[in-house]
Design an enzyme around this catalytic site. Structure first.
Site, PDB file in Angstrom:
ATOM      1  N   ASP A  38      19.075  38.067 -12.663  1.00 55.85           N
ATOM      2  CA  ASP A  38      17.803  38.317 -13.335  1.00 55.85           C
ATOM      3  C   ASP A  38      17.180  39.602 -12.805  1.00 55.85           C
ATOM      4  O   ASP A  38      17.112  39.829 -11.589  1.00 55.85           O
ATOM      5  CB  ASP A  38      16.866  37.138 -13.097  1.00 55.85           C
ATOM      6  CG  ASP A  38      15.508  37.323 -13.744  1.00 55.85           C
ATOM      7  OD1 ASP A  38      15.390  37.060 -14.946  1.00 55.85           O
ATOM      8  OD2 ASP A  38      14.582  37.762 -13.028  1.00 55.85           O
ATOM      9  N   CYS A  73       0.828  -1.203   0.000  1.00 60.88           N
ATOM     10  CA  CYS A  73       0.000   0.000   0.000  1.00 60.88           C
ATOM     11  C   CYS A  73       0.864   1.256   0.000  1.00 60.88           C
ATOM     12  O   CYS A  73       2.062   1.215   0.304  1.00 60.88           O
ATOM     13  CB  CYS A  73      -0.894   0.051   1.248  1.00 60.88           C
ATOM     14  SG  CYS A  73      -1.952  -1.388   1.490  1.00 60.88           S
TER      15      CYS A  73
END
Length: 494
Positions: A444, A34
């Protein structure tokens, strides 16, 4: 993580979905495995063993739980956050290399012997490349069985199985159901969730992710930079064309509260696994947002941004070479101008496609096609033409390999060696094309403006020094900084 028994037990007992895909729980008394968040009552601790992969569970003789469907868990975030040989091998396996080129091809791409790759994967994942590829084929088969009306023989070969018998045996072994029984269960589940006829030739599925996920900058970025003819935003979905190993496809991706709705139209169903893997990478769906955000919150100036919109992802790409070309076209120009330049290349050199549901017209050009372009036909400065043609030549002849198996540092070094490639272009390619979660853009303009507004250092050197505390998640810090600006890339389109 699977070796930390106490931590795994706590995750299972609390049904913590954040750990789905990190490890799997195998139950000795039932013979099933599971995901940690399985809704059934957890078994006694002495009846649980933990595995690092679904393939490891299957190899140990456990069957997938019919309730929690562990094979549909998000992938482990480790494989997209690391650059070592095991992580690169897993990215290649997810991209279908073992099915197309065998273990020999996988080893060759990584520069190791088959024995070395086998040993490394077994040590970390409890399964070798063939078992991992088999588990992936089983998952693909389940998707095709449950979401299409393809005959089982076509499903078998589309999922990568070499024979109908192997397909039948694998499905029964992994899911404890015959393929026809699996289709009947899938039809009942589909009818209950979304009654109505299916669209012929279109596969609809859910792409899971680890919560939280803030979709604004993720889909906003993809929509705002979309290349006309290749990408579009339509009816609440990001749509684009895909060039795939056996053919091409068109995908529509729609953000939902607990999943990404995915509609795929493929010319060859054998491309399903690859298409899903590339879409997941593009949307960064295997990320661990809790780990990322916890690290970034340690900076008191970043913490308010994280608390305001947790779970930001790094928008990626489905084709690293395509993104590298687009990054050069976008150097020192507006988003609109970059889209215009790219659209011209698409019209001139792209492969036409049909799109009955929208306005997509082409696949982005291959590097071989772009290698034939006339530089004088480009409406770019002469220096940028040289940068683009040099890049395309390096991509076409293989001297600049960019892909899921790329070594991030080596790719950076090769990009830096090309004319016209400065730090910004190299890092944005590392961030969005190669998937390096620590790529950083201190120079940037948007990052510097946002940093200054927050009281962070705004010069590249000082900001880089401050950002050392954000590692290894600086690419995510960039997303939070960009999101402070009023720009289309930060807005989820209507």
């Amino acid at each position: 993580m699977h070796t930390d028994t106490e931590r795994c037990l706590r995750a299972v007992r609390s049904k913590d979905a954040r750990f789905d895909g990190w490890f799997f729980t195998a139950v000795l008394t039932t013979g099933i495995y599971c995901r940690p968040s399985c809704p059934v009552v957890p078994p006694k601790a002495e009846n649980m063993v933990f595995h690092p992969s679904a393939a490891s569970c299957q190899q140990a003789g456990f069957r997938a739980c019919k309730r929690c469907r562990p094979d549909t868990s998000p992938g482990s975030p480790e494989w997209n956050a690391r650059a070592d040989s095991v992580a690169r091998a897993m990215r290649l396996i997810h991209d279908g290399i073992v099915d197309r080129e065998g273990v020999t091809g996988l080893a060759g791409r990584l520069g190791y012997s088959q024995r070395q790759i086998e040993r490394q994967l077994l040590a970390e994942l409890g399964a070798g490349p063939l078992a991992l590829a088999r588990a992936q084929r089983a998952q693909t088969a389940r998707l095709l069985i449950e979401t299409t009306t393809l005959p089982m023989a076509e499903v078998a070969f589309a999922a990568g199985f070499s024979s109908i018998r192997t397909f039948n045996d694998t499905v029964r072994e992994v899911f404890a159901l015959a393929p026809t029984e699996l289709r009947a269960r899938g039809a009942r589940r589909s009818d209950a969730a979304a009654p109505g006829p299916r669209t012929p030739g279109v596969i609809s599925l859910r792409l899971p992710f680890r919560a939280p996920l803030t979709p604004d900058n993720l889909f906003g970025h993809l929509a705002a930079t979309a290349v006309p003819g290749v990408e579009e935003w339509r009816d609440g979905a990001y749509r684009r064309t895909l060039r795939l190993p056996y053919g091409h496809g068109i995908v529509a991706l729609t953000p939902r509260p607990d999943h990404i709705a995915c509609r795929l139209a493929l010319t060859d169903p054998r491309d399903l696994t690859v298409a899903i893997s590339r879409c997941r990478r593009m949307l960064d769906l295997d990320a661990d947002p809790v780990a990322v955000d916890e690290q970034l919150r340690t900076d008191p100036l970043l913490a308010p941004l994280v608390d305001k919109a947790p779970g930001r992802r790094v928008p990626g790409t489905v084709d690293a070479a395509e993104f590298a070309v687009r990054a050069v076209l976008g150097q020192q120009v507006s988003t609109a101008a970059a889209r215009t330049h790219a659209a011209r290349l698409v019209t001139a050199y792209g492969t036409p496609v049909d799109d009955p549901e929208g306005g997509l017209t082409h696949l982005f050009p291959t590097t071989d096609a772009l290698a034939a372009l006339d530089p004088e036909s480009l409406a770019l400065p002469r220096s940028r033409r040289a940068t683009l043609t040099t890049l395309v030549a390096a991509l076409a002849d293989g001297t600049l390999p960019l892909g899921t198996d790329s070594d991030w540092d080596e790719a950076r070094a090769r990009l830096h060696a090309l004319p016209g490639f400065g730090p910004w272009t190299v890092e944005v390619i590392a961030m969005r094309a190669l998937g390096d979660p620590d790529a950083f853009l201190p120079g940037d303009l948007g990052v510097r403006r946002s940093a200054q507004a927050l009281g962070l250092p705004s010069t590249p050197a000082a900001l880089t020094a401050r950002a050392a505390a954000w590692r290894p998640w600086r690419a995510y810090a960039v997303q939070y900084l960009w999101a402070t600006e009023d720009h289309a890339i930060n807005i989820l389109p209507a």
